[in-house]
Write a protein that holds these residues in place. Sequence first.
Motif, PDB file in Angstrom:
ATOM      1  N   ASP A   2       6.224 -51.028 -73.286  1.00 38.74           N
ATOM      2  CA  ASP A   2       6.873 -49.715 -73.221  1.00 38.74           C
ATOM      3  C   ASP A   2       8.132 -49.677 -74.077  1.00 38.74           C
ATOM      4  N   SER A   3       8.881 -50.777 -74.027  1.00 41.44           N
ATOM      5  CA  SER A   3      10.135 -50.858 -74.772  1.00 41.44           C
ATOM      6  C   SER A   3       9.888 -50.744 -76.272  1.00 41.44           C
ATOM      7  N   SER A  28      14.450 -40.626 -71.478  1.00 40.40           N
ATOM      8  CA  SER A  28      13.674 -41.700 -70.870  1.00 40.40           C
ATOM      9  C   SER A  28      14.506 -42.976 -70.756  1.00 40.40           C
ATOM     10  N   SER A  31      17.046 -42.529 -68.039  1.00 39.97           N
ATOM     11  CA  SER A  31      16.364 -42.536 -66.737  1.00 39.97           C
ATOM     12  C   SER A  31      16.046 -43.943 -66.276  1.00 39.97           C
ATOM     13  N   SER A  32      15.882 -44.855 -67.230  1.00 38.51           N
ATOM     14  CA  SER A  32      15.467 -46.214 -66.872  1.00 38.51           C
ATOM     15  C   SER A  32      16.638 -47.131 -66.502  1.00 38.51           C
TER      16      SER A  32
END
Length: 144
Positions: A2-3, A28, A31-32
């Motif tokens: 994902d990163s 995003s 948010s993480s």
Amino acid sequence: SDSNREKSSLYLSLLNANLKEFEDTLKSIFSSIPYNNYSNNFIQNYEGFYATVTYVYLQSLGLEIIGEDVTNKGRIDLTVFIGDKIYIIEFKVNANKGEALKQIKKKNYAQKYLNKSSKIYLVGIEFDSKDKNIVNFEYEKLKS
């Protein structure tokens, strides 16, 4: 991972001037950030926190960036150079809507780069300390 997907998407969004995707990817990222990072401090109230997270993330992509880019009228929070584009970015926290972009224009931050043959984008990003994320994202293309 994902990163890596986030990183390539952020890089490509700037390369292609897809500012909606740039906004979505930044949201995003913010948010993480774990809730615990905000416990027992007021880091979310400071513009420098959001600017630093963004700066480090963009730097990890190998982009040419200047933090606190000095002009004759003040300091640009972040200037990003990629391909034939220059992004002039101003961050604000708990501001009146539109204040970040207004400041870039009022202080004529782009003037420093008008002699370059680049496309210049003015980007105002506003955060809310309760949401700990972007609540307003505005941009304008200055010249082609």
